[in-house]
Design a protein around this motif. Structure first.
Motif, mmCIF file in Angstrom:
data_model
loop_
_atom_site.group_PDB
_atom_site.id
_atom_site.type_symbol
_atom_site.label_atom_id
_atom_site.label_comp_id
_atom_site.label_asym_id
_atom_site.label_seq_id
_atom_site.Cartn_x
_atom_site.Cartn_y
_atom_site.Cartn_z
ATOM 1 N N PHE A 133 0.709 -1.117 0.262
ATOM 2 C CA PHE A 133 -0.078 -0.466 0.116
ATOM 3 C C PHE A 133 0.857 0.962 0.192
ATOM 4 O O PHE A 133 0.763 2.691 -0.767
ATOM 5 N N PRO A 134 1.456 1.111 0.540
ATOM 6 C CA PRO A 134 3.081 2.832 1.056
ATOM 7 C C PRO A 134 3.457 3.261 -0.777
ATOM 8 O O PRO A 134 3.349 4.306 -0.992
ATOM 9 N N ALA A 135 3.343 2.050 -1.760
ATOM 10 C CA ALA A 135 3.862 2.860 -2.739
ATOM 11 C C ALA A 135 3.022 3.638 -3.800
ATOM 12 O O ALA A 135 2.598 4.051 -4.439
ATOM 13 N N LEU A 136 1.255 3.021 -3.048
ATOM 14 C CA LEU A 136 0.231 3.765 -4.205
ATOM 15 C C LEU A 136 0.279 5.071 -3.647
ATOM 16 O O LEU A 136 -0.553 5.924 -4.496
ATOM 17 N N ASN A 138 1.956 7.522 -4.127
ATOM 18 C CA ASN A 138 2.823 8.152 -4.850
ATOM 19 C C ASN A 138 1.883 8.455 -6.189
ATOM 20 O O ASN A 138 1.599 9.387 -6.324
ATOM 21 N N ASP A 139 0.681 7.641 -6.409
ATOM 22 C CA ASP A 139 -0.460 8.578 -7.006
ATOM 23 C C ASP A 139 -1.369 8.865 -7.124
ATOM 24 O O ASP A 139 -2.488 8.672 -6.884
ATOM 25 N N HIS A 140 -1.855 8.803 -5.229
ATOM 26 C CA HIS A 140 -3.414 9.058 -4.512
ATOM 27 C C HIS A 140 -2.664 9.867 -4.040
ATOM 28 O O HIS A 140 -1.709 9.833 -2.587
ATOM 29 N N ASP A 141 -3.485 10.931 -3.441
ATOM 30 C CA ASP A 141 -3.380 11.415 -2.141
ATOM 31 C C ASP A 141 -3.713 11.285 -0.734
ATOM 32 O O ASP A 141 -2.983 11.147 0.229
ATOM 33 N N ILE A 142 -4.653 10.027 -0.685
ATOM 34 C CA ILE A 142 -5.040 9.249 0.426
ATOM 35 C C ILE A 142 -4.982 7.681 0.172
ATOM 36 O O ILE A 142 -5.774 7.763 -0.857
ATOM 37 N N VAL A 143 -4.122 6.807 0.588
ATOM 38 C CA VAL A 143 -4.102 5.427 0.443
ATOM 39 C C VAL A 143 -4.941 5.211 1.275
ATOM 40 O O VAL A 143 -4.244 4.565 2.789
ATOM 41 N N ILE A 144 -6.010 3.993 0.956
ATOM 42 C CA ILE A 144 -6.559 2.751 2.917
ATOM 43 C C ILE A 144 -5.571 1.430 2.710
ATOM 44 O O ILE A 144 -6.178 1.344 1.048
ATOM 45 N N ALA A 145 -5.194 1.352 3.462
ATOM 46 C CA ALA A 145 -4.206 -0.076 3.885
ATOM 47 C C ALA A 145 -5.176 -0.603 5.129
ATOM 48 O O ALA A 145 -5.608 -0.294 5.855
ATOM 49 N N HIS A 146 -5.194 -2.366 5.116
ATOM 50 C CA HIS A 146 -5.086 -3.086 5.874
ATOM 51 C C HIS A 146 -3.813 -4.142 6.095
ATOM 52 O O HIS A 146 -3.302 -4.659 5.054
ATOM 53 N N ALA A 147 -4.255 -4.445 6.992
ATOM 54 C CA ALA A 147 -2.664 -5.159 7.263
ATOM 55 C C ALA A 147 -3.244 -6.736 8.761
ATOM 56 O O ALA A 147 -3.892 -6.253 9.485
ATOM 57 N N VAL A 148 -3.352 -7.435 7.995
ATOM 58 C CA VAL A 148 -3.211 -8.500 9.209
ATOM 59 C C VAL A 148 -1.638 -8.929 9.860
ATOM 60 O O VAL A 148 -0.388 -9.744 9.040
ATOM 61 N N LEU A 264 -6.800 -17.359 18.264
ATOM 62 C CA LEU A 264 -6.663 -16.320 16.981
ATOM 63 C C LEU A 264 -7.032 -14.941 17.138
ATOM 64 O O LEU A 264 -6.331 -14.255 17.213
ATOM 65 N N LEU A 265 -8.720 -15.274 17.885
ATOM 66 C CA LEU A 265 -9.250 -13.859 16.951
ATOM 67 C C LEU A 265 -8.467 -12.872 16.630
ATOM 68 O O LEU A 265 -8.118 -11.567 17.034
ATOM 69 N N PRO A 266 -8.409 -13.662 15.533
ATOM 70 C CA PRO A 266 -7.032 -12.672 14.456
ATOM 71 C C PRO A 266 -8.419 -10.413 14.392
ATOM 72 O O PRO A 266 -9.427 -10.773 13.765
ATOM 73 N N THR A 267 -7.583 -9.585 14.185
ATOM 74 C CA THR A 267 -7.839 -8.473 12.696
ATOM 75 C C THR A 267 -6.955 -8.600 11.864
ATOM 76 O O THR A 267 -6.311 -8.256 12.208
ATOM 77 N N ARG A 268 -7.567 -7.093 11.652
ATOM 78 C CA ARG A 268 -7.239 -6.270 10.623
ATOM 79 C C ARG A 268 -6.859 -4.791 10.930
ATOM 80 O O ARG A 268 -7.912 -4.796 11.322
ATOM 81 N N ARG A 269 -5.996 -4.616 10.939
ATOM 82 C CA ARG A 269 -5.702 -3.351 10.798
ATOM 83 C C ARG A 269 -5.939 -2.664 9.699
ATOM 84 O O ARG A 269 -5.274 -2.561 8.577
ATOM 85 N N ILE A 270 -6.406 -1.164 9.745
ATOM 86 C CA ILE A 270 -7.077 -0.645 8.412
ATOM 87 C C ILE A 270 -6.493 1.143 9.406
ATOM 88 O O ILE A 270 -7.258 1.557 10.235
ATOM 89 N N ALA A 271 -5.874 1.551 8.355
ATOM 90 C CA ALA A 271 -5.509 2.955 8.315
ATOM 91 C C ALA A 271 -5.768 3.703 6.854
ATOM 92 O O ALA A 271 -5.228 2.957 5.074
ATOM 93 N N ALA A 272 -5.147 5.192 6.904
ATOM 94 C CA ALA A 272 -4.941 5.943 6.329
ATOM 95 C C ALA A 272 -3.701 6.495 5.918
ATOM 96 O O ALA A 272 -2.433 6.839 6.475
ATOM 97 N N LEU A 273 -2.484 6.509 4.654
ATOM 98 C CA LEU A 273 -1.285 6.624 4.286
ATOM 99 C C LEU A 273 -1.790 7.500 3.541
ATOM 100 O O LEU A 273 -2.361 8.047 2.688
ATOM 101 N N MET A 274 -0.398 8.931 3.851
ATOM 102 C CA MET A 274 -0.559 9.860 2.274
ATOM 103 C C MET A 274 0.910 10.342 2.722
ATOM 104 O O MET A 274 1.575 9.836 3.949
ATOM 105 N N ARG A 275 1.260 11.168 1.875
ATOM 106 C CA ARG A 275 3.054 11.543 1.682
ATOM 107 C C ARG A 275 2.542 12.548 3.194
ATOM 108 O O ARG A 275 1.737 13.123 3.075
ATOM 109 N N ARG A 276 3.616 13.097 3.683
ATOM 110 C CA ARG A 276 3.751 14.378 4.514
ATOM 111 C C ARG A 276 3.018 15.431 4.132
ATOM 112 O O ARG A 276 2.080 16.179 5.109
ATOM 113 N N GLU A 277 3.599 15.665 3.182
ATOM 114 C CA GLU A 277 3.261 17.028 1.996
ATOM 115 C C GLU A 277 1.399 16.872 2.367
ATOM 116 O O GLU A 277 0.887 18.034 2.128
ATOM 117 N N THR A 278 1.123 15.829 1.204
ATOM 118 C CA THR A 278 -0.319 15.697 1.046
ATOM 119 C C THR A 278 -1.164 16.132 2.343
ATOM 120 O O THR A 278 -2.039 16.760 2.524
#
Length: 304
Positions: A133-136, A138-148, A264-278
């Protein structure tokens, strides 16, 4: 040093090749190379070096590229001060999000954006197979990412990470399954069943490996799909069990029930990623604030 040439150096650090920088900045590769050579003369030190068929940054280039990021942030902050002074947040914000995040967040987000005059949101659904997701950004203002699983490597110095939600991941069973009325299921209970998995390297794939580890046996994955609606349909038809996100799966009439996975009680973390200036742009801040508000209201779908 010219700010525009510093930005070219920073783009090279982020994108990895002169060709990628040229495409992103609407220049020719030769123009990008010329900008880098001029900046190198201004700096008085080699900033790039040959690496295979391309080029890579020298330690001096890496240091100057990081400084270029600080310059970009400072410029964005100055622009924000001016925009705040002369007008309310407005303009186009480009958002990339994975499909289930679109179902959770996008309807409410669009409603919030429509209430801000001059603000436009353009959303695209993406779900990188490798979870890159971090690579995205570069081409989007905000990227909604998830990870397990373990904390994802989203803390790059050039990224702003805004946590939005932690969503439980449950085991999906067809209505009428012998375990459908159980308050929870264990890995041993379900390991012998056929499974509907996800494509290799999707973020949730590691959970199937965890189930195998706890149960002490290999799962029999009979189909793999990235579309959770297809997975739900196959589970409802009795073709196998699956792991699905709690907030956007199941519900009345779906033909499936969701049960927590004990131990296990698994979860996925959801976050918004952006460049600092964006992240300094007023329009982006409005969208992020709306995302936070919507995420705070998330809950499970109405059960069957």
């Amino acid at each position: 040093m010219d700010v525009r040439r510093l930005e070219v150096l920073r783009e090279l650090k982020l994108r990895g090749s002169v060709t990628a920088v040229a495409i992103a900045t609407h220049r020719t590769p030769s123009a990008v190379s010329q900008q880098l050579k001029t900046l190198e003369r201004e700096a008085g030190l080699p900033l790039t070096e040959r690496s295979g068929r391309g080029i890579a940054l020298t330690p001096a280039g890496e240091a100057l590229a990081r400084s270029a990021g600080d310059v970009a942030v400072a410029i964005a902050q100055a622009e924000e001060t001016w925009r705040t002074y002369v007008a309310s947040p407005q303009g186009r914000v480009e958002l990339a999000l994975f499909p289930t995040a679109g179902r959770m967040l996008l309807p409410g987000l669009m409603k919030a954006v429509h209430q801000v005059p001059g603000l436009e949101l353009v959303a695209t659904d993406v779900d990188p197979v490798a979870g890159d997701f971090p690579a995205l950004v570069n081409d989007h203002d905000i990227v909604i990412a998830h990870a397990v699983g373990p904390t994802p490597a989203w803390s790059d110095g050039d990224l702003v990470v805004v946590p939005l939600a932690e969503e439980p991941l449950d085991v999906a069973l067809p209505v009428g399954h012998p375990l459908a009325e159980a308050p929870e299921v264990t890995s041993v209970d379900i390991a012998a069943s056929p499974w509907i998995g996800v494509p290799a390297h999707f973020p949730t794939e590691r959970l199937y490996a965890e189930i195998e580890r706890v149960a002490g046996t290999q799962l029999r994955i009979v189909q793999r799909f990235s579309d959770t609606r297809v997975v739900e349909a196959l589970v409802a038809a009795g073709e196998g069990l699956a792991v699905l996100p709690r907030f956007t799966s199941g519900g009345r009439g779906s033909g499936i029930v969701l049960r927590p996975l004990a131990q296990l009680l698994p979860t996925r973390r959801i976050a918004a990623l952006m460049r600092r200036e964006t992240a300094e742009r007023p329009s982006v801040r409005v969208v992020v604030d709306a995302l936070r508000s919507i995420a705070a209201t998330l809950g499970p779908a109405e059960r069957a």
